[in-house]
Design a protein around this motif. Sequence first.
Motif, mmCIF file in Angstrom:
data_model
loop_
_atom_site.group_PDB
_atom_site.id
_atom_site.type_symbol
_atom_site.label_atom_id
_atom_site.label_comp_id
_atom_site.label_asym_id
_atom_site.label_seq_id
_atom_site.Cartn_x
_atom_site.Cartn_y
_atom_site.Cartn_z
ATOM 1 N N PRO A 1 52.515 14.942 -38.299
ATOM 2 C CA PRO A 1 51.802 15.816 -39.245
ATOM 3 C C PRO A 1 52.540 17.123 -39.520
ATOM 4 O O PRO A 1 52.553 17.604 -40.657
ATOM 5 C CB PRO A 1 50.466 16.065 -38.538
ATOM 6 C CG PRO A 1 50.257 14.849 -37.695
ATOM 7 C CD PRO A 1 51.629 14.486 -37.206
ATOM 8 N N GLU A 2 53.171 17.696 -38.491
ATOM 9 C CA GLU A 2 53.871 18.967 -38.714
ATOM 10 C C GLU A 2 55.106 18.785 -39.595
ATOM 11 O O GLU A 2 55.492 19.698 -40.331
ATOM 12 C CB GLU A 2 54.237 19.646 -37.389
ATOM 13 C CG GLU A 2 55.132 18.851 -36.459
ATOM 14 C CD GLU A 2 54.360 18.007 -35.455
ATOM 15 O OE1 GLU A 2 54.915 17.730 -34.380
ATOM 16 O OE2 GLU A 2 53.218 17.609 -35.757
ATOM 17 N N GLN A 3 55.743 17.610 -39.536
ATOM 18 C CA GLN A 3 56.843 17.348 -40.460
ATOM 19 C C GLN A 3 56.332 17.280 -41.894
ATOM 20 O O GLN A 3 56.948 17.825 -42.812
ATOM 21 C CB GLN A 3 57.550 16.038 -40.103
ATOM 22 C CG GLN A 3 58.501 16.130 -38.924
ATOM 23 C CD GLN A 3 59.062 14.778 -38.553
ATOM 24 O OE1 GLN A 3 58.379 13.963 -37.949
ATOM 25 N NE2 GLN A 3 60.312 14.529 -38.911
ATOM 26 N N LEU A 4 55.216 16.591 -42.077
ATOM 27 C CA LEU A 4 54.630 16.481 -43.415
ATOM 28 C C LEU A 4 54.267 17.849 -43.978
ATOM 29 O O LEU A 4 54.414 18.099 -45.178
ATOM 30 C CB LEU A 4 53.371 15.611 -43.366
ATOM 31 C CG LEU A 4 53.557 14.098 -43.400
ATOM 32 C CD1 LEU A 4 52.213 13.409 -43.272
ATOM 33 C CD2 LEU A 4 54.250 13.668 -44.681
ATOM 34 N N ASN A 5 53.800 18.730 -43.110
ATOM 35 C CA ASN A 5 53.336 20.043 -43.559
ATOM 36 C C ASN A 5 54.430 21.101 -43.578
ATOM 37 O O ASN A 5 54.174 22.253 -43.930
ATOM 38 C CB ASN A 5 52.190 20.522 -42.663
ATOM 39 C CG ASN A 5 50.901 19.771 -42.935
ATOM 40 O OD1 ASN A 5 50.657 19.340 -44.060
ATOM 41 N ND2 ASN A 5 50.074 19.592 -41.911
ATOM 42 N N GLY A 6 55.658 20.726 -43.189
ATOM 43 C CA GLY A 6 56.749 21.693 -43.185
ATOM 44 C C GLY A 6 56.574 22.786 -42.159
ATOM 45 O O GLY A 6 57.020 23.914 -42.363
ATOM 46 N N LYS A 7 55.927 22.459 -41.034
ATOM 47 C CA LYS A 7 55.685 23.455 -39.994
ATOM 48 C C LYS A 7 56.731 23.367 -38.889
ATOM 49 O O LYS A 7 57.620 22.522 -38.914
ATOM 50 C CB LYS A 7 54.275 23.267 -39.422
ATOM 51 C CG LYS A 7 53.175 23.566 -40.430
ATOM 52 C CD LYS A 7 51.800 23.458 -39.804
ATOM 53 C CE LYS A 7 50.706 23.819 -40.810
ATOM 54 N NZ LYS A 7 49.346 23.692 -40.210
ATOM 55 N N LYS A 8 56.596 24.244 -37.899
ATOM 56 C CA LYS A 8 57.548 24.316 -36.801
ATOM 57 C C LYS A 8 57.597 22.997 -36.042
ATOM 58 O O LYS A 8 56.567 22.410 -35.711
ATOM 59 C CB LYS A 8 57.152 25.451 -35.847
ATOM 60 C CG LYS A 8 58.097 25.640 -34.683
ATOM 61 C CD LYS A 8 57.635 26.787 -33.798
ATOM 62 C CE LYS A 8 58.554 26.963 -32.593
ATOM 63 N NZ LYS A 8 58.093 28.068 -31.717
ATOM 64 N N LEU A 9 58.813 22.531 -35.749
ATOM 65 C CA LEU A 9 59.006 21.278 -35.034
ATOM 66 C C LEU A 9 59.458 21.550 -33.605
ATOM 67 O O LEU A 9 60.009 22.598 -33.300
ATOM 68 C CB LEU A 9 60.044 20.412 -35.748
ATOM 69 C CG LEU A 9 59.818 20.141 -37.240
ATOM 70 C CD1 LEU A 9 60.878 19.183 -37.762
ATOM 71 C CD2 LEU A 9 58.427 19.604 -37.508
ATOM 72 N N SER A 10 59.219 20.571 -32.741
ATOM 73 C CA SER A 10 59.607 20.683 -31.337
ATOM 74 C C SER A 10 59.797 19.285 -30.781
ATOM 75 O O SER A 10 59.703 18.291 -31.512
ATOM 76 C CB SER A 10 58.519 21.426 -30.547
ATOM 77 O OG SER A 10 57.355 20.611 -30.446
ATOM 78 N N VAL A 11 60.038 19.192 -29.482
ATOM 79 C CA VAL A 11 60.163 17.878 -28.857
ATOM 80 C C VAL A 11 58.874 17.076 -29.028
ATOM 81 O O VAL A 11 58.892 15.842 -29.029
ATOM 82 C CB VAL A 11 60.527 18.024 -27.362
ATOM 83 C CG1 VAL A 11 59.380 18.653 -26.576
ATOM 84 C CG2 VAL A 11 60.910 16.677 -26.756
ATOM 85 N N LYS A 12 57.749 17.759 -29.221
ATOM 86 C CA LYS A 12 56.483 17.049 -29.426
ATOM 87 C C LYS A 12 56.476 16.274 -30.742
ATOM 88 O O LYS A 12 55.703 15.326 -30.904
ATOM 89 C CB LYS A 12 55.314 18.033 -29.378
ATOM 90 C CG LYS A 12 55.085 18.638 -27.996
ATOM 91 C CD LYS A 12 53.819 19.473 -27.966
ATOM 92 C CE LYS A 12 53.556 20.022 -26.576
ATOM 93 N NZ LYS A 12 52.254 20.718 -26.501
ATOM 94 N N THR A 13 57.327 16.681 -31.670
ATOM 95 C CA THR A 13 57.494 15.924 -32.914
ATOM 96 C C THR A 13 58.058 14.544 -32.607
ATOM 97 O O THR A 13 57.588 13.526 -33.131
ATOM 98 C CB THR A 13 58.436 16.688 -33.863
ATOM 99 O OG1 THR A 13 57.890 17.982 -34.127
ATOM 100 C CG2 THR A 13 58.640 15.937 -35.163
ATOM 101 N N ASP A 14 59.062 14.494 -31.739
ATOM 102 C CA ASP A 14 59.653 13.212 -31.349
ATOM 103 C C ASP A 14 58.702 12.408 -30.467
ATOM 104 O O ASP A 14 58.685 11.173 -30.531
ATOM 105 C CB ASP A 14 60.974 13.447 -30.619
ATOM 106 C CG ASP A 14 62.088 13.890 -31.560
ATOM 107 O OD1 ASP A 14 61.977 13.638 -32.774
ATOM 108 O OD2 ASP A 14 63.064 14.492 -31.075
ATOM 109 N N ILE A 15 57.913 13.088 -29.646
ATOM 110 C CA ILE A 15 56.925 12.384 -28.824
ATOM 111 C C ILE A 15 55.912 11.682 -29.723
ATOM 112 O O ILE A 15 55.503 10.542 -29.459
ATOM 113 C CB ILE A 15 56.232 13.364 -27.853
ATOM 114 C CG1 ILE A 15 57.207 13.762 -26.734
ATOM 115 C CG2 ILE A 15 54.958 12.752 -27.264
ATOM 116 C CD1 ILE A 15 56.684 14.833 -25.798
#
Length: 310
Positions: free
Chosen positions: A216-230
């Motif tokens: 969801p954060e990728q879709l919204n253009g928000k801050k990414l982290s390792v949780k994005t890959d998780i």
Amino acid sequence: MRLSTTQGLGDEPPETNAASSVRKKPDGAKKVNIGEWIDGRYIIEERIGAGGFGTVWKAVESKREEFVAVKEVRHKWLNSPKMLNYFKNEFKVLERLSHESTVCPIDLVRGNGTYLIIMEYLCGGSLSQRLRHSEPLEISTALLITVRMLDVLKACSRLKIIHRDIKPSNILFADKSFEQPKLGDFGLACFKSELLALSPRAIGSEIAGTLTYMSPEQLNGKKLSVKTDIYSLGMTLYKMLTGRLFFDPELLSRAGIKRAILRPFREHPGRYRPDLPYWLDELVMNMISVEPRKRPGDPQAVLDVIERNS
């Protein structure tokens, strides 16, 4: 790393539709063709496939007579510094990682107006190909693959790298077994220090990640982290365990898929697989939570849950 010059690349490909920031391909840019020599060492044998960044070819290293994979940047990106940087960055990231469960980089080749990455060739195909008929994997097999990918994410986390495109088609196998899965396609990977909050629209949806596995954060253009890959690994685990996702991308428009990803409700994987242990059902649900703060804190936290229950 050795940056070398190619020899004997083929003719120019037909023009392709490009993003508005990309002009026509540079003069002298030439297409790789079957039978061509690359850098005087690699002979192109066949086309393996193509993605948002480029085309992948199977080739033979002439001296050792070993197969290699050759990734050619798509010509429409050759006039886009941002896109070209992503392509060259893939080699740099793989070289820094040097992990047994990532595809091994061999060389970065530049010449005739194009770029190519030479890497190890894996003959076992992708996880996506093995899941094509929507057959769930054995739980032990799905966990084996997940544990190997989590180990890669631990290495990425230490180097502050975010992959941003974990999905079944980017998990490859060294042979016909499931024993040696490797994570590939680091074309979207970024060092955290270089990463800004990017909207998929900013770089073109076809190369911003795969929508169905995108957080969801990728879709919204928000801050990414390792949780994005998780999150993306959790979606991949969901697919391995059930043969499907919590939504059906075949029945939804692009906008419908985005709504499904962003809404809080997710169907538990246990609904589609009654023999799924409760702990694993809950782990998957935590990994794919809409809110990053509700996901496991890091790859080791996921590994701890698996190790306690396996």
